[in-house]
Design a protein around this motif. Structure first.
Motif, PDB file in Angstrom:
ATOM      1  N   ARG A   1       0.857  -1.193   0.000  1.00 24.45           N
ATOM      2  CA  ARG A   1       0.000   0.000   0.000  1.00 24.45           C
ATOM      3  C   ARG A   1       0.887   1.235   0.000  1.00 24.45           C
ATOM      4  O   ARG A   1       1.883   1.285   0.726  1.00 24.45           O
ATOM      5  N   ILE A   2       0.481   2.197  -0.784  1.00 22.10           N
ATOM      6  CA  ILE A   2       1.243   3.432  -0.909  1.00 22.10           C
ATOM      7  C   ILE A   2       0.295   4.615  -0.988  1.00 22.10           C
ATOM      8  O   ILE A   2      -0.875   4.462  -1.310  1.00 22.10           O
ATOM      9  N   GLY A   3       0.831   5.777  -0.693  1.00 21.06           N
ATOM     10  CA  GLY A   3       0.077   7.009  -0.870  1.00 21.06           C
ATOM     11  C   GLY A   3       0.329   7.561  -2.258  1.00 21.06           C
ATOM     12  O   GLY A   3       0.837   6.863  -3.142  1.00 21.06           O
ATOM     13  N   PRO A   4       0.016   8.824  -2.471  1.00 23.59           N
ATOM     14  CA  PRO A   4       0.232   9.439  -3.789  1.00 23.59           C
ATOM     15  C   PRO A   4       1.712   9.397  -4.180  1.00 23.59           C
ATOM     16  O   PRO A   4       2.593   9.680  -3.374  1.00 23.59           O
ATOM     17  N   ILE A   5       1.960   9.041  -5.432  1.00 27.04           N
ATOM     18  CA  ILE A   5       3.322   8.935  -5.960  1.00 27.04           C
ATOM     19  C   ILE A   5       3.675  10.235  -6.675  1.00 27.04           C
ATOM     20  O   ILE A   5       2.861  10.787  -7.410  1.00 27.04           O
ATOM     21  N   TYR A   6       4.899  10.689  -6.466  1.00 29.41           N
ATOM     22  CA  TYR A   6       5.371  11.878  -7.182  1.00 29.41           C
ATOM     23  C   TYR A   6       6.782  11.613  -7.706  1.00 29.41           C
ATOM     24  O   TYR A   6       7.459  10.698  -7.248  1.00 29.41           O
ATOM     25  N   GLY A   7       7.199  12.423  -8.664  1.00 31.56           N
ATOM     26  CA  GLY A   7       8.548  12.314  -9.201  1.00 31.56           C
ATOM     27  C   GLY A   7       8.540  12.470 -10.705  1.00 31.56           C
ATOM     28  O   GLY A   7       7.541  12.856 -11.309  1.00 31.56           O
ATOM     29  N   GLN A   8       9.684  12.174 -11.301  1.00 31.14           N
ATOM     30  CA  GLN A   8       9.852  12.308 -12.745  1.00 31.14           C
ATOM     31  C   GLN A   8       9.927  10.931 -13.393  1.00 31.14           C
ATOM     32  O   GLN A   8      10.430   9.984 -12.796  1.00 31.14           O
ATOM     33  N   ASN A   9       9.463  10.872 -14.649  1.00 30.41           N
ATOM     34  CA  ASN A   9       9.610   9.622 -15.382  1.00 30.41           C
ATOM     35  C   ASN A   9      11.007   9.566 -16.000  1.00 30.41           C
ATOM     36  O   ASN A   9      11.820  10.473 -15.793  1.00 30.41           O
ATOM     37  N   CYS A  10      11.284   8.529 -16.768  1.00 31.08           N
ATOM     38  CA  CYS A  10      12.633   8.346 -17.324  1.00 31.08           C
ATOM     39  C   CYS A  10      13.009   9.442 -18.322  1.00 31.08           C
ATOM     40  O   CYS A  10      14.185   9.604 -18.638  1.00 31.08           O
ATOM     41  N   LYS A  11      12.044  10.215 -18.793  1.00 29.85           N
ATOM     42  CA  LYS A  11      12.326  11.332 -19.706  1.00 29.85           C
ATOM     43  C   LYS A  11      12.449  12.659 -18.971  1.00 29.85           C
ATOM     44  O   LYS A  11      12.566  13.703 -19.586  1.00 29.85           O
ATOM     45  N   GLY A  12      12.378  12.610 -17.640  1.00 30.08           N
ATOM     46  CA  GLY A  12      12.504  13.828 -16.841  1.00 30.08           C
ATOM     47  C   GLY A  12      11.215  14.629 -16.723  1.00 30.08           C
ATOM     48  O   GLY A  12      11.247  15.778 -16.294  1.00 30.08           O
ATOM     49  N   ILE A  13      10.097  14.033 -17.073  1.00 31.49           N
ATOM     50  CA  ILE A  13       8.806  14.718 -16.999  1.00 31.49           C
ATOM     51  C   ILE A  13       8.175  14.437 -15.634  1.00 31.49           C
ATOM     52  O   ILE A  13       8.054  13.280 -15.221  1.00 31.49           O
ATOM     53  N   TRP A  14       7.785  15.513 -14.958  1.00 34.56           N
ATOM     54  CA  TRP A  14       7.182  15.389 -13.634  1.00 34.56           C
ATOM     55  C   TRP A  14       5.775  14.804 -13.730  1.00 34.56           C
ATOM     56  O   TRP A  14       5.105  14.918 -14.750  1.00 34.56           O
ATOM     57  N   ASP A  15       5.324  14.223 -12.625  1.00 36.84           N
ATOM     58  CA  ASP A  15       3.960  13.706 -12.527  1.00 36.84           C
ATOM     59  C   ASP A  15       2.965  14.853 -12.702  1.00 36.84           C
ATOM     60  O   ASP A  15       3.334  16.030 -12.651  1.00 36.84           O
TER      61      ASP A  15
ATOM     62  N   LEU B   1       4.303   1.243   2.279  1.00 31.03           N
ATOM     63  CA  LEU B   1       5.577   1.788   1.827  1.00 31.03           C
ATOM     64  C   LEU B   1       5.517   3.304   1.776  1.00 31.03           C
ATOM     65  O   LEU B   1       4.538   3.872   1.300  1.00 31.03           O
ATOM     66  N   GLY B   2       6.581   3.941   2.234  1.00 32.83           N
ATOM     67  CA  GLY B   2       6.663   5.395   2.171  1.00 32.83           C
ATOM     68  C   GLY B   2       7.473   5.954   3.317  1.00 32.83           C
ATOM     69  O   GLY B   2       7.935   5.226   4.197  1.00 32.83           O
ATOM     70  N   PRO B   3       7.647   7.266   3.304  1.00 31.60           N
ATOM     71  CA  PRO B   3       8.413   7.927   4.363  1.00 31.60           C
ATOM     72  C   PRO B   3       7.649   7.912   5.685  1.00 31.60           C
ATOM     73  O   PRO B   3       6.465   7.566   5.725  1.00 31.60           O
ATOM     74  N   GLY B   4       8.319   8.305   6.725  1.00 37.21           N
ATOM     75  CA  GLY B   4       7.712   8.323   8.053  1.00 37.21           C
ATOM     76  C   GLY B   4       6.840   9.538   8.311  1.00 37.21           C
ATOM     77  O   GLY B   4       6.091   9.562   9.278  1.00 37.21           O
ATOM     78  N   GLU B   5       6.922  10.540   7.443  1.00 35.45           N
ATOM     79  CA  GLU B   5       6.176  11.781   7.669  1.00 35.45           C
ATOM     80  C   GLU B   5       4.989  11.874   6.727  1.00 35.45           C
ATOM     81  O   GLU B   5       5.104  11.597   5.543  1.00 35.45           O
ATOM     82  N   LYS B   6       3.886  12.305   7.268  1.00 34.38           N
ATOM     83  CA  LYS B   6       2.743  12.609   6.413  1.00 34.38           C
ATOM     84  C   LYS B   6       2.811  14.086   6.059  1.00 34.38           C
ATOM     85  O   LYS B   6       3.489  14.870   6.726  1.00 34.38           O
TER      86      LYS B   6
END
Length: 181
Positions: free
Chosen positions: A45-59, A109-114
């Motif tokens: 289980r995960i919360g909202p995912i953020y980051g860039q794809n392999c082409k450097g494009i942000w979510d 899965l995820g960081p300790g901070e909300k």
């Protein structure tokens, strides 16, 4: 939602008035089916995912924010809706590690901070060297949340995964800054 949900907390179906009800309720049913039919399973289980794809494009969430802030336009985000946002690369590392492990069961899965949507966007704006003052906050009243069937805090208790895995979930600002390198 009261937040900091543990792996053994039972999922609560969302009322159909919530736009995410179909998605969320299907996940709850899917987990139940997996548990029933497959003893050898891992449910992550995960919360909202953020980051860039392999082409450097942000979510989409960050891309939308970037467009507004780069053009000097304010955005408003809610300061009392809490989630456990997870960076896509940290998530991929954890999944890769789990595939090679003997883990079976359910794991958050995820960081300790909300973070609230407001704090998430402010921190991302700062990390991307954009004006965080353009991110304005609003508050969703308890009455309005109830009327719209929106749980206020769906954050996850990720302590079990963080103790089990050698993969690390970086703090929000660190994960965004790393993407800029």
């Amino acid at each position: 939602g009261t937040g900091s949900f543990k792996e053994d907390d039972e999922g609560m179906p969302l009322h159909e008035a919530n736009p995410l009800s179909f998605y969320t309720n299907a996940k709850i049913l899917g987990e139940a089916m997996i548990r029933q039919r497959h003893a050898n399973h891992a449910i992550l289980r995960i919360g909202p995912i953020y980051g860039q794809n392999c082409k450097g494009i942000w979510d989409k969430r960050i891309s939308s924010m970037l467009e507004e802030l780069k053009n000097g336009r304010e955005i408003t985000r809610t300061d009392n809706l809490f989630k456990t946002f997870v960076h896509v690369e940290d998530l991929a590392s954890a999944i890769h590690e789990l595939i090679a492990s003997s883990f079976r069961g359910t794991l958050h899965l995820g960081p300790g901070e909300k973070e609230s949507y407001y704090s998430f966007h402010r921190k991302v704006a700062e990390a991307l060297h954009l004006d965080p003052h353009l991110v304005k906050k609003d508050i969703l009243s308890a009455d309005e949340a109830k009327r719209r069937c929106i749980p206020m805090d769906t954050s996850l208790d990720t302590s079990r995964a963080r103790a089990l895995l050698s993969s690390k979930f970086r703090p929000l600002t660190e994960s965004v800054r790393t993407a800029l390198l």
